[in-house]
Motif scaffolding. Structure first.
Motif, PDB file in Angstrom:
ATOM      1  N   THR A 147      -4.787   3.539   7.332  1.00  0.00           N
ATOM      2  CA  THR A 147      -6.138   3.176   6.914  1.00  0.00           C
ATOM      3  C   THR A 147      -6.320   1.684   7.156  1.00  0.00           C
ATOM      4  O   THR A 147      -5.339   0.949   7.313  1.00  0.00           O
ATOM      5  N   ASP A 148      -7.580   1.235   7.196  1.00  0.00           N
ATOM      6  CA  ASP A 148      -7.812  -0.172   7.522  1.00  0.00           C
ATOM      7  C   ASP A 148      -7.844  -1.068   6.292  1.00  0.00           C
ATOM      8  O   ASP A 148      -8.230  -2.232   6.373  1.00  0.00           O
ATOM      9  N   ASP A 149      -7.432  -0.529   5.123  1.00  0.00           N
ATOM     10  CA  ASP A 149      -7.394  -1.357   3.923  1.00  0.00           C
ATOM     11  C   ASP A 149      -6.011  -1.397   3.282  1.00  0.00           C
ATOM     12  O   ASP A 149      -5.843  -1.973   2.206  1.00  0.00           O
ATOM     13  N   ARG A 150      -5.021  -0.795   3.918  1.00  0.00           N
ATOM     14  CA  ARG A 150      -3.663  -0.804   3.376  1.00  0.00           C
ATOM     15  C   ARG A 150      -2.662  -1.137   4.487  1.00  0.00           C
ATOM     16  O   ARG A 150      -2.814  -0.667   5.620  1.00  0.00           O
ATOM     17  N   LEU A 151      -1.672  -1.936   4.154  1.00  0.00           N
ATOM     18  CA  LEU A 151      -0.657  -2.327   5.127  1.00  0.00           C
ATOM     19  C   LEU A 151       0.324  -1.176   5.357  1.00  0.00           C
ATOM     20  O   LEU A 151       0.851  -0.591   4.405  1.00  0.00           O
ATOM     21  N   LEU A 152       0.573  -0.871   6.619  1.00  0.00           N
ATOM     22  CA  LEU A 152       1.448   0.248   6.954  1.00  0.00           C
ATOM     23  C   LEU A 152       2.889  -0.005   6.505  1.00  0.00           C
ATOM     24  O   LEU A 152       3.602   0.947   6.174  1.00  0.00           O
ATOM     25  N   LEU A 153       3.331  -1.257   6.473  1.00  0.00           N
ATOM     26  CA  LEU A 153       4.712  -1.530   6.095  1.00  0.00           C
ATOM     27  C   LEU A 153       5.020  -1.021   4.691  1.00  0.00           C
ATOM     28  O   LEU A 153       6.152  -0.633   4.400  1.00  0.00           O
ATOM     29  N   VAL A 154       4.015  -0.972   3.826  1.00  0.00           N
ATOM     30  CA  VAL A 154       4.224  -0.400   2.483  1.00  0.00           C
ATOM     31  C   VAL A 154       4.579   1.069   2.603  1.00  0.00           C
ATOM     32  O   VAL A 154       5.523   1.551   1.963  1.00  0.00           O
ATOM     33  N   SER A 155       3.846   1.807   3.423  1.00  0.00           N
ATOM     34  CA  SER A 155       4.123   3.239   3.600  1.00  0.00           C
ATOM     35  C   SER A 155       5.463   3.470   4.274  1.00  0.00           C
ATOM     36  O   SER A 155       6.113   4.494   4.052  1.00  0.00           O
ATOM     37  N   LEU A 156       5.892   2.519   5.110  1.00  0.00           N
ATOM     38  CA  LEU A 156       7.164   2.658   5.826  1.00  0.00           C
ATOM     39  C   LEU A 156       8.355   2.148   5.021  1.00  0.00           C
ATOM     40  O   LEU A 156       9.483   2.171   5.514  1.00  0.00           O
ATOM     41  N   SER A 157       8.113   1.704   3.791  1.00  0.00           N
ATOM     42  CA  SER A 157       9.211   1.148   3.005  1.00  0.00           C
ATOM     43  C   SER A 157      10.271   2.187   2.661  1.00  0.00           C
ATOM     44  O   SER A 157      11.402   1.836   2.320  1.00  0.00           O
ATOM     45  N   GLY A 158       9.916   3.472   2.738  1.00  0.00           N
ATOM     46  CA  GLY A 158      10.902   4.523   2.505  1.00  0.00           C
ATOM     47  C   GLY A 158      11.758   4.842   3.714  1.00  0.00           C
ATOM     48  O   GLY A 158      12.740   5.587   3.600  1.00  0.00           O
ATOM     49  N   ASP A 159      11.411   4.281   4.873  1.00  0.00           N
ATOM     50  CA  ASP A 159      12.188   4.502   6.099  1.00  0.00           C
ATOM     51  C   ASP A 159      13.362   3.521   6.119  1.00  0.00           C
ATOM     52  O   ASP A 159      13.161   2.311   6.041  1.00  0.00           O
TER      53      ASP A 159
END
Length: 401
Positions: A147-159
């Motif tokens: 999404t254009d309001d959230r940083l993807l690195l947060v979602s990838l923190s579980g990787d």
């Protein structure tokens, strides 16, 4: 040495900073007059940590919205960009993002990019790039929703591949210690780390006494040098609240006298807060990789500056330290070299940051002057070439579309 380090910071159109491109070492002093923009540089780094730890939306709202963050100038830039280069024994790379303002105080992440090389993997390179909410390129076959309001690195923190990057950037700690927050009665806090203003210092010291007694003892040793007579400090429960109790030698007294935080000076409380921030996690324990401290010398007697400077140097052996200062006493030693300094100045409301100019560097290298002496005679200034407008040329994003 700390395992994760931010090696270079590039900023574009953040608050008073039009552009900057500076290297960071284990210990960095941001040196310049009040109002020059030292705090804005630290706040840009803190925004990265806050945005990863909570959310970008929360971080911007906490600062008054994007209109209060993006630079105000005659060019009316509508976006700001941040890039942090990093390294550790296991990986090296960079993380960058750009945020643009929209009508009505809204915002959008227009670009986000992460790229790293990992030493221990068969496929050593990982990367992704997002533009205007769409994935442009990635080393990964599966990417979480964008999404254009959230940083993807947060979602990838579980990787597991991206987790060390997330941890290193999100766990940076920044401190602007407030004596009133340290002095007043505090509610017990289960968190392990000191709050930005020091408002949970009693809980942190209590846990240190149980878990890291040697680290607490080191804090007390420095505190006794900064504030002669103070021997120790303890957490003291008071009903549902808690406070600090200091034990101090008094001339002619057989035993140490006890004083509550309410009876201690602002300088003593700030000094304790700085020391706890620096040594709250000892070597060998999971550490804060980078600590930024604003004006650690405020309210201290000039004679105490040497002990505080020693504490900053010692802490930089195990974690990265950035301290903003305009204290000639704190900088008055030949141990501070050009690579420890970023000179900060303001011209026409725009912050300029770089290593000191060549004359200043030469004077420091030949030990003709200390950094404090150069500051005293107004000769600790940014290098003119390095601070010329460079926004158009400065490269923050690398991955090709």
């Amino acid at each position: 040495m700390t395992s994760f380090r931010v090696t270079r910071v590039r900023i574009k159109n953040y608050r008073s900073i039009g552009s900057c491109n500076v290297e960071l070492g284990p210990l960095t002093f941001l040196v310049g007059p009040n109002g020059s923009g030292k705090s804005n540089f630290l706040d840009a780094l803190r925004l990265v940590a806050d945005s990863l730890r909570t959310s970008l939306d929360h971080s911007l709202r906490d600062r008054g919205g994007i209109a209060e963050v993006r630079r105000r100038s005659t060019g009316h830039p509508r976006n700001f960009s941040l890039r942090l280069d990093f390294s550790s024994p296991q990986l090296s790379g960079h993380y960058a993002f750009e945020v643009s303002s929209r009508e009505g105080g809204e915002y959008a992440i227009t670009r986000e990019e992460c790229k790293a090389e990992i030493a221990s993997m068969e496929s050593p390179q990982i990367w992704y790039r997002i533009e205007r909410g769409k994935l442009v390129d990635s080393s990964e076959s599966r990417i979480p929703a964008i999404t254009d309001d959230r940083l993807l690195l947060v979602s990838l923190s579980g990787d597991p591949k991206f987790r060390p990057i997330y941890d290193g950037l999100s766990e940076m700690g920044f401190y602007n210690l407030n004596p009133d927050s340290i002095r007043e009665l505090q509610s017990p806090d289960a968190g392990d780390l000191l709050l930005r203003d020091g408002g949970n210092i009693a809980s942190v010291l209590g846990r240190m006494e149980r878990r890291y007694p040697e680290a607490k003892k080191r804090i007390e040793q420095y505190l006794s040098t900064v504030v002669p007579g103070v021997e120790s400090v303890y957490r003291k429960p008071l009903g549902p609240k808690e406070t600090l109790e200091f034990r101090q030698r008094v001339e002619g007294g057989e035993h140490s006298w006890r004083f509550s935080a309410a009876n201690m000076s602002d300088g003593t409380l700030r000094a304790l807060g700085v020391l706890v921030a620096l040594f709250q996690i000892p070597p060998g324990a999971p550490s804060i990789p980078l600590i930024g401290v604003e004006e650690p010398e405020i309210a201290l007697h000039p004679a105490a500056a040497g002990a505080l400077r020693d504490a900053l140097f010692e802490a930089s052996d195990t974690k990265q330290i950035i301290a903003s200062s305009h204290s000639t006493e704190l900088l008055d030693t030949s141990d501070i070299l050009p690579e420890h300094l970023i000179a900060v100045d303001a011209q026409g409301g725009t912050t300029l940051l770089s290593r000191p100019d060549p004359a200043g560097i030469e004077a420091l290298r030949q030990k003709l002057y200390t950094a404090g002496e150069l500051l005293r005679i107004n000769q600790l200034v940014p290098e003119p070439v390095a601070v010329k407008p460079q926004s158009a040329q400065m490269q923050l994003f690398e991955i090709n579309s």
